[in-house]
Design an enzyme around this catalytic site. Structure first.
Site, mmCIF file in Angstrom:
data_model
loop_
_atom_site.group_PDB
_atom_site.id
_atom_site.type_symbol
_atom_site.label_atom_id
_atom_site.label_comp_id
_atom_site.label_asym_id
_atom_site.label_seq_id
_atom_site.Cartn_x
_atom_site.Cartn_y
_atom_site.Cartn_z
ATOM 1 C CE1 TYR A 66 36.779 114.498 49.193
ATOM 2 C CE2 TYR A 66 34.872 113.050 48.820
ATOM 3 C CZ TYR A 66 36.289 113.140 48.905
ATOM 4 O OH TYR A 66 37.067 112.073 48.915
ATOM 5 C CG HIS A 96 39.289 105.876 42.655
ATOM 6 N ND1 HIS A 96 40.152 107.072 41.927
ATOM 7 C CD2 HIS A 96 39.356 106.001 43.780
ATOM 8 C CE1 HIS A 96 40.090 107.672 43.068
ATOM 9 N NE2 HIS A 96 39.538 107.359 44.008
ATOM 10 C CG ASN A 205 31.620 107.527 48.660
ATOM 11 O OD1 ASN A 205 32.338 106.999 49.348
ATOM 12 N ND2 ASN A 205 31.085 108.582 48.812
ATOM 13 N NE ARG A 291 28.048 64.199 75.665
ATOM 14 C CZ ARG A 291 28.664 64.600 76.597
ATOM 15 N NH1 ARG A 291 28.217 65.672 77.576
ATOM 16 N NH2 ARG A 291 30.100 64.215 76.923
#
Length: 519
Positions: A66, A96, A205, A291
């Site tokens: 891939y 991208h 990635n 408190r």
């Protein structure tokens, strides 16, 4: 008051060697925020070179991998020839780089670059050493890529903008000047690279941006949490708090160690306070914002500890896809989902809630300090109210910041919109979670700056009674740059000054130098 030494602050670290040891939060911030230099150990270089040799072997064998010999995303079914391997990697970076809006902050970009070096240097990503050396040179020589921060569902787009600079494209700052990427490299004496197989994918990635912002957030949150204890103690003193609420016997009955340790920290900060001793029986019990400091602060600390565990794990993990596993028979490429940011995304959302609770209780203490109905001090902490507004409006600012924090605390990690033709049908939105947590960490510090600003003014009305020795040191640190308010003035610089004292760790250091490391 004799104490153990305070922990090393990131600004005191000048060199970080990436190698076989896990990278600490302090080392990470030293590089991202304070410009510490990065270098590689021999083991780091050996791992990277061996991994690279395997991917070149796989490429020669025409293995189907891939993003190396296939397309990306839903284009995984498209086979890419070895002759087009370099074009494929260049194309992923160019296509991208589509995030929009204002650029990410310089320290965020540097953090993401460092995260790339850490992840890709683990020896499972098959990138060349010269590519990682170029990224390190950008860090060491102050070349900061221009990376718009809006419109990313996981990572991808901002990291692609950063990768453009490595190939001589995009834009980058060099010495505060925004230049074309190639020119910025030339100004620094650097040469762009041509991306080889697997490298464009590796640069866009993994969980680099998600984890990088989460680490910065975690560091800011730790600083803010410690500061919240200090600010809370100062407000407690000024508001004549009943110190019995911090009695260890009470907190031993609640099975949360962070609560008990917070109460102990408050007692250490308030030790030998003339004011606290005078008013220890002033009321039967105080408002919850006083408190319940151990309970509320303790709960936030517990959740930040859980976040730290996960973020440290991710910081020193391999988040690439595919990963190249060296084995005796020549190695294997495994395709999976280690890039997913859900672990960090969920913890980033939780950090938002934890910091929001610190902001919520701090804002209530601010209101009690400036509200003459509750504080028994002059209206808005100024001696001539009416003519002067005093600290009326800074409380508004705290309310506004808290409102923004509440909106940003909506969890992003539960969102989902499928992408890439539903090949990527579950999207983590961890980038959004980490980015908003980073924004909240700064907003919280501004709220705490306003609390400290009002608390020191309130303590002026207790003079000549003395605060504890620890609080007196914090008081002096702040008063050295922010004088007592006698009449209205421009308060913005005062807020920013104290914010910087928080951000740079100055206030925490003063206290830890006296009482040792705080919980």
């Amino acid at each position: 008051m004799k104490t153990a030494s305070a922990p090393t602050h990131p600004k005191d670290i000048n060199q970080v060697i990436l190698g076989d040891q896990p990278v600490s939060i302090a080392e990470f911030v030293a590089v991202a925020r304070y410009g510490a230099k990065v270098s590689f150990s021999p083991g780091y270089c050996d791992r990277v070179n061996h991994s690279r040799s395997l991917i070149e072997k796989f490429l020669n064998e025409n293995r189907i991998i891939y993003g190396v010999t296939t397309g990306f995303g839903s284009n995984v079914t498209e086979i890419i020839s070895t002759e087009d391997a370099e074009v494929l990697q260049r194309n992923i970076v160019r296509s991208h780089a589509v995030s929009v809006g204002d650029p990410l902050e310089k320290e965020v970009v540097r953090a993401i670059q460092l995260m790339m070096l850490i992840h890709l240097g683990r020896g499972y990503s098959a990138v060349r050493l010269e590519l990682l050396e170029l990224i390190a040179s950008l860090l060491n020589q102050g070349v900061t890529p221009f990376a718009p921060g809006d419109g990313s569902v996981g990572y991808l787009a901002p990291e692609a903008h950063m990768a453009l600079v490595l190939i001589g494209e995009g834009r980058a700052w060099h010495k505060e000047e925004l230049l074309p990427g190639r020119e910025a490299l030339e100004r620094a004496g650097l040469t762009p690279v041509t991306l080889s197989c697997k490298e464009g994918l590796a640069l866009t990635n993994g969980s680099s941006s998600v984890t990088a912002m989460a680490v910065l957030t975690l560091f800011n949150a730790i600083q803010a949490t410690k500061t919240a204890d200090i600010a809370g103690a100062m407000s407690f003193e000024a508001l004549k708090g009943t110190i019995h609420a911090f009695d260890p016997r009470l907190h031993a009955l609640k099975q949360h160690e962070e609560q008990a340790k917070t109460a102990q920290t408050l007692l250490r900060i308030l030790k030998d306070s003339e004011i606290a001793e005078t008013y220890k029986n002033y009321r039967v019990q105080d408002a919850l914002s006083l408190r319940c400091i151990p309970q509320v602060h303790g709960a936030s600390k517990r959740n930040l500890k859980d976040a730290a565990y996960t973020i440290n794990n991710e910081l020193n993990s391999v988040s690439d896809n595919p990963v190249i596993i060296p084995e005796e028979d020549g190695g294997i490429a495994l395709m999976g989902g280690n890039f997913d940011g859900t672990y960090v995304g969920i913890q980033a959302d939780i950090m938002c809630i934890a910091m929001g609770n610190l902001g919520k209780i701090a804002e209530r203490r601010i209101d009690r300090l400036v509200n003459f109905h509750l504080s028994e001090m002059p209206s808005y902490l100024v001696r001539n109210p009416g003519l002067n507004n005093g600290y009326m409006i800074p409380q508004y600012t705290a309310v506004g910041l808290l409102g923004e924090i509440r909106i940003l605390s909506h969890p992003a990690s539960v969102e989902n919109v499928p992408t890439s033709a539903s090949q990527e049908d579950v999207v983590s939105f961890a980038y959004t979670a980490s980015r908003k947590a980073y924004q909240i960490s700064k907003k919280l510090s501004y709220i705490l700056a306003i609390e400290l600003m009002t608390a020191v003014q309130a303590l002026d009305f207790h003079r000549p009674m003395k605060s504890s020795p620890v609080i007196e040191q914090v008081y002096n640190l702040i008063r050295a740059q922010v004088p007592t308010v006698e009449e209205d003035r421009f308060f913005y610089p005062d807020i920013v000054t104290i914010y910087q004292q928080i951000h740079e760790g100055d206030i925490v250091k003063v206290v830890e130098d006296m009482i040792g490391e705080m919980e």
